[in-house]
Design an enzyme around this catalytic site. Structure first.
Site, PDB file in Angstrom:
ATOM      1  N   ASP A  12       8.814  -5.449  -0.749  1.00 34.68           N
ATOM      2  CA  ASP A  12       9.462  -4.714  -1.676  1.00 34.68           C
ATOM      3  C   ASP A  12       8.944  -4.708  -3.003  1.00 34.68           C
ATOM      4  OD1 ASP A  12      11.495  -2.831  -2.626  1.00 34.68           O
ATOM      5  OD2 ASP A  12      13.141  -4.776  -2.580  1.00 34.68           O
ATOM      6  N   HIS A  29       2.456   2.381  -4.145  1.00 29.12           N
ATOM      7  CA  HIS A  29       2.375   2.180  -2.583  1.00 29.12           C
ATOM      8  C   HIS A  29       0.927   1.733  -2.231  1.00 29.12           C
ATOM      9  CE1 HIS A  29       6.230   2.962  -1.722  1.00 29.12           C
ATOM     10  NE2 HIS A  29       6.543   4.167  -2.149  1.00 29.12           N
ATOM     11  N   LEU A 122      -4.844 -12.559  15.815  1.00 27.68           N
ATOM     12  CA  LEU A 122      -3.478 -12.472  15.114  1.00 27.68           C
ATOM     13  C   LEU A 122      -2.873 -11.242  15.405  1.00 27.68           C
ATOM     14  CD1 LEU A 122      -1.766 -12.660  12.602  1.00 27.68           C
ATOM     15  CD2 LEU A 122      -3.401 -11.413  11.257  1.00 27.68           C
TER      16      LEU A 122
END
Ligand code: FPP
Length: 224
Positions: A12, A29, A122
């Site tokens: 956030d 962003h 991963l």
């Protein structure tokens, strides 16, 4: 020291960072994507096997079209440019949420998942158009339809996170203390760290500090 197998992150603060430093939410962003790359590297360095990133919620559609389009373009470019590299690093990509995007993005996501399916260094779970309440409702509906017994185990088998261990650690950046409809079931016993920094400003040092603190917590899981 606590084992750390799965980190979930609510990334956030992009918009606020972008407005403050670049006069544009979208620039936030873009900068947030650089943080994503740093965090992926650090996650691997710390031998953590699962990383779940909340990239777009079911509620984020309410944002201006220009911002939504920008985010999906960013994701498209990321997949086009980086999937080969992720694959070479033995990283598996999985999407949580319903893929109701443009045909191009849906295809890119499906191909990326297929290509990296067998990788096991991963696993990155990208929560996109994801909402935890609707995930739970769908799971209960499936149990009802199949006349299954309602149990924790059966419910978990019907969540999108089936075969993924629950997060040990949740990090939310951006100085906001809420869960925003993210993994409500799966976070039942996770350790939660709310971080003041905005996502684009969050760095390797911050991540490593949280990991260190997490490792030293006494986790009780309801016992004493
Ligand atoms: C929340 O910040 C962030 C998002 C809704 C998008 C997260 C996307 C990225 C980090 C980049 C793209 C990621 C990938 C994996 C391609 P916000 O916009 O709600 O910030 P605010 O609270 O300051 O408005």
């Amino acid at each position: 020291m606590n084992p750390l197998n799965h980190v979930a992150i609510i990334m956030d603060g992009n918009g606020r960072w972008g407005l403050k430093y670049r006069n544009s939410r979208n620039a936030g962003h873009k900068a947030g994507l650089d943080t994503v790359e740093t965090i992926i590297k650090t996650t691997i360095e710390n031998k953590i096997k699962f990383l779940t990133l909340f990239a777009f919620s079911t509620e984020n559609w309410k944002r201006p079209k220009k911002e939504v389009n920008y985010l999906f373009n960013l994701l498209e470019n990321f997949l086009v440019n980086k999937i080969e590299d992720l694959h070479k690093q033995n990283i598996k990509l999985k999407v949580l949420g319903s893929k109701k995007f443009s045909p191009k993005l849906n295809k890119l996501l499906n191909n990326s998942e297929k290509k990296t399916f067998k990788n096991n260094k991963l696993q990155i779970n990208l929560a996109l158009n994801y909402g935890s309440k609707s995930e739970l409702i769908s799971a209960f509906k499936r149990l009802k339809k199949n006349k299954s017994i309602i149990s924790e185990k059966n419910l978990e088998k019907n969540l999108q996170t089936q075969n993924i261990p629950d997060p040990d650690l949740l990090i939310r950046t951006g100085n906001t203390k809420r869960l925003s409809n993210f993994l409500l079931w799966q976070l039942a016993y996770s350790e939660i760290f709310f971080e003041k920094k905005l996502w684009p400003a969050f760095n390797k040092k911050d991540y490593k500090r949280i990991i260190r603190e997490f490792r030293n917590i006494k986790r009780n899981f309801g016992k004493i």
